[in-house]
Motif scaffolding. Structure first.
Motif, PDB file in Angstrom:
ATOM      1  N   ALA A   7       0.817  -1.290  -0.105  1.00  0.00           N
ATOM      2  CA  ALA A   7       0.024  -0.003  -0.046  1.00  0.00           C
ATOM      3  C   ALA A   7       0.966   1.274  -0.244  1.00  0.00           C
ATOM      4  N   GLY A   8       0.487   2.020  -0.596  1.00  0.00           N
ATOM      5  CA  GLY A   8       1.256   3.461  -0.886  1.00  0.00           C
ATOM      6  C   GLY A   8       2.229   3.235  -2.226  1.00  0.00           C
ATOM      7  N   GLY A   9       2.321   2.081  -2.693  1.00  0.00           N
ATOM      8  CA  GLY A   9       3.359   2.100  -3.742  1.00  0.00           C
ATOM      9  C   GLY A   9       2.649   2.457  -5.038  1.00  0.00           C
ATOM     10  N   SER A  10       3.549   2.025  -6.029  1.00  0.00           N
ATOM     11  CA  SER A  10       2.983   2.417  -7.342  1.00  0.00           C
ATOM     12  C   SER A  10       3.648   1.275  -8.465  1.00  0.00           C
ATOM     13  N   LEU A  11       2.840   1.422  -9.414  1.00  0.00           N
ATOM     14  CA  LEU A  11       3.053   0.468 -10.439  1.00  0.00           C
ATOM     15  C   LEU A  11       2.798   0.823 -11.940  1.00  0.00           C
ATOM     16  N   ARG A  12       3.692   0.508 -12.805  1.00  0.00           N
ATOM     17  CA  ARG A  12       3.394   1.030 -14.287  1.00  0.00           C
ATOM     18  C   ARG A  12       2.909  -0.230 -14.992  1.00  0.00           C
ATOM     19  N   LEU A  13       1.743  -0.370 -15.528  1.00  0.00           N
ATOM     20  CA  LEU A  13       1.033  -1.238 -16.415  1.00  0.00           C
ATOM     21  C   LEU A  13       1.373  -0.920 -17.873  1.00  0.00           C
ATOM     22  N   SER A  14       1.793  -1.864 -18.584  1.00  0.00           N
ATOM     23  CA  SER A  14       1.932  -1.695 -20.061  1.00  0.00           C
ATOM     24  C   SER A  14       1.071  -2.627 -20.878  1.00  0.00           C
ATOM     25  N   CYS A  15       0.634  -1.970 -22.289  1.00  0.00           N
ATOM     26  CA  CYS A  15      -0.147  -2.878 -23.104  1.00  0.00           C
ATOM     27  C   CYS A  15       0.151  -2.537 -24.416  1.00  0.00           C
TER      28      CYS A  15
ATOM     29  N   LYS B  11       5.373   2.804 -30.694  1.00  0.00           N
ATOM     30  CA  LYS B  11       5.585   1.362 -30.055  1.00  0.00           C
ATOM     31  C   LYS B  11       4.416   0.646 -30.024  1.00  0.00           C
ATOM     32  N   SER B  12       3.381   1.289 -30.317  1.00  0.00           N
ATOM     33  CA  SER B  12       2.014   0.461 -30.204  1.00  0.00           C
ATOM     34  C   SER B  12       1.787   0.067 -28.724  1.00  0.00           C
ATOM     35  N   THR B  13       2.161   1.016 -27.858  1.00  0.00           N
ATOM     36  CA  THR B  13       2.228   0.588 -26.616  1.00  0.00           C
ATOM     37  C   THR B  13       1.375   1.552 -25.821  1.00  0.00           C
ATOM     38  N   VAL B  14       0.662   1.370 -24.753  1.00  0.00           N
ATOM     39  CA  VAL B  14       0.093   2.509 -23.860  1.00  0.00           C
ATOM     40  C   VAL B  14       0.596   2.051 -22.376  1.00  0.00           C
ATOM     41  N   TYR B  15       0.707   2.958 -21.660  1.00  0.00           N
ATOM     42  CA  TYR B  15       1.370   2.944 -20.200  1.00  0.00           C
ATOM     43  C   TYR B  15       0.303   3.576 -19.159  1.00  0.00           C
ATOM     44  N   LEU B  16      -0.005   2.799 -18.220  1.00  0.00           N
ATOM     45  CA  LEU B  16      -0.839   3.353 -17.119  1.00  0.00           C
ATOM     46  C   LEU B  16       0.159   3.267 -15.611  1.00  0.00           C
ATOM     47  N   GLN B  17       0.469   4.466 -15.217  1.00  0.00           N
ATOM     48  CA  GLN B  17       1.087   4.510 -14.022  1.00  0.00           C
ATOM     49  C   GLN B  17       0.169   4.803 -12.847  1.00  0.00           C
ATOM     50  N   VAL B  18       0.092   4.024 -12.031  1.00  0.00           N
ATOM     51  CA  VAL B  18      -0.667   4.053 -10.802  1.00  0.00           C
ATOM     52  C   VAL B  18       0.028   4.251  -9.574  1.00  0.00           C
ATOM     53  N   ASP B  19      -0.416   5.390  -8.989  1.00  0.00           N
ATOM     54  CA  ASP B  19       0.307   5.838  -7.615  1.00  0.00           C
ATOM     55  C   ASP B  19      -0.551   5.635  -6.414  1.00  0.00           C
ATOM     56  N   SER B  20      -0.025   5.614  -5.047  1.00  0.00           N
ATOM     57  CA  SER B  20      -0.733   5.897  -4.021  1.00  0.00           C
ATOM     58  C   SER B  20      -1.737   4.530  -3.951  1.00  0.00           C
ATOM     59  N   LEU B  21      -1.072   3.287  -4.351  1.00  0.00           N
ATOM     60  CA  LEU B  21      -1.991   2.300  -4.179  1.00  0.00           C
ATOM     61  C   LEU B  21      -2.714   1.847  -3.123  1.00  0.00           C
ATOM     62  N   LYS B  22      -3.882   1.207  -2.964  1.00  0.00           N
ATOM     63  CA  LYS B  22      -4.516   0.839  -1.866  1.00  0.00           C
ATOM     64  C   LYS B  22      -4.991  -0.553  -1.935  1.00  0.00           C
ATOM     65  N   PRO B  23      -5.219  -1.194  -0.814  1.00  0.00           N
ATOM     66  CA  PRO B  23      -5.603  -2.565  -1.074  1.00  0.00           C
ATOM     67  C   PRO B  23      -6.836  -2.728  -1.876  1.00  0.00           C
ATOM     68  N   GLU B  24      -7.756  -1.699  -1.805  1.00  0.00           N
ATOM     69  CA  GLU B  24      -8.961  -1.720  -2.679  1.00  0.00           C
ATOM     70  C   GLU B  24      -8.530  -1.708  -4.244  1.00  0.00           C
ATOM     71  N   ASP B  25      -7.398  -1.468  -4.358  1.00  0.00           N
ATOM     72  CA  ASP B  25      -7.040  -1.384  -5.859  1.00  0.00           C
ATOM     73  C   ASP B  25      -6.732  -2.682  -6.426  1.00  0.00           C
ATOM     74  N   THR B  26      -6.715  -3.826  -5.668  1.00  0.00           N
ATOM     75  CA  THR B  26      -6.442  -5.144  -5.764  1.00  0.00           C
ATOM     76  C   THR B  26      -7.602  -5.670  -6.944  1.00  0.00           C
ATOM     77  N   ALA B  27      -6.909  -6.044  -8.278  1.00  0.00           N
ATOM     78  CA  ALA B  27      -8.091  -6.391  -9.221  1.00  0.00           C
ATOM     79  C   ALA B  27      -7.018  -6.858 -10.473  1.00  0.00           C
ATOM     80  N   VAL B  28      -7.687  -7.642 -11.180  1.00  0.00           N
ATOM     81  CA  VAL B  28      -7.094  -7.718 -12.470  1.00  0.00           C
ATOM     82  C   VAL B  28      -7.599  -6.743 -13.562  1.00  0.00           C
ATOM     83  N   TYR B  29      -6.525  -5.971 -14.006  1.00  0.00           N
ATOM     84  CA  TYR B  29      -6.259  -4.798 -14.851  1.00  0.00           C
ATOM     85  C   TYR B  29      -6.374  -5.354 -16.428  1.00  0.00           C
ATOM     86  N   TYR B  30      -7.449  -4.658 -17.168  1.00  0.00           N
ATOM     87  CA  TYR B  30      -7.425  -5.032 -18.410  1.00  0.00           C
ATOM     88  C   TYR B  30      -7.234  -3.836 -19.469  1.00  0.00           C
ATOM     89  N   CYS B  31      -6.405  -4.055 -20.399  1.00  0.00           N
ATOM     90  CA  CYS B  31      -6.281  -3.093 -21.297  1.00  0.00           C
ATOM     91  C   CYS B  31      -7.503  -3.357 -22.505  1.00  0.00           C
TER      92      CYS B  31
END
Length: 128
Positions: free
Chosen positions: A14-22, A76-96
């Motif tokens: 919690a409080g961390g960040s992730l960068r998702l790519s698609c 690069k035919s790519t999108v990026y989602l930087q998600v910050d300040s993550l909380k436990p309720e952000d737990t999920a499968v993320y779909y592009c």
């Protein structure tokens, strides 16, 4: 037909960040002609909107509950989602998701029916 492959999910505190790519493999049309989106689905819940971006990257929309940044690199035919300040309720499968439209209205961008192409999803787990 457009195939989407997500990456970047994982376990974060919690409080961390992730960068998702698609990354998309598209045929017939340049990647820049597709509006793109991110949705997420937690166990037992409906798929919900996270963010969207227009084909040229000039317009973005975010769910109120998300703190992050959605960008794209059309070369690069790519999108990026930087998600910050993550909380436990952000737990999920993320779909592009990819839309046949280059731009979407703010209302339509939040709906799953605006998107034709979907990735397999990447799991994001936020520990407390």
């Amino acid at each position: 037909q457009v195939q989407l492959v997500e990456s970047g999910g994982g376990l974060v505190q919690a409080g961390g960040s992730l960068r998702l790519s698609c990354t998309a493999s598209a045929s017939g049309r340049p990647f820049s002609t597709y509006a793109m989106g991110w949705f997420r689905q937690a166990p037992g819940k409906e798929r919900e909107f996270v963010a969207s971006i227009s084909g040229n990257g000039g317009t973005t929309y975010y769910a109120d509950s998300v703190k992050g940044r959605f960008t794209r690199d059309n070369a690069k035919s790519t999108v990026y989602l930087q998600v910050d300040s993550l909380k436990p309720e952000d737990t999920a499968v993320y779909y592009c998701a990819g839309s046949r439209f280059t731009t979407l209205t703010q209302v339509s961008a939040t709906t799953t029916r605006a998107y034709t192409y979907w990735g397999q999803g990447t799991q994001v787990t936020v520990s407390s």
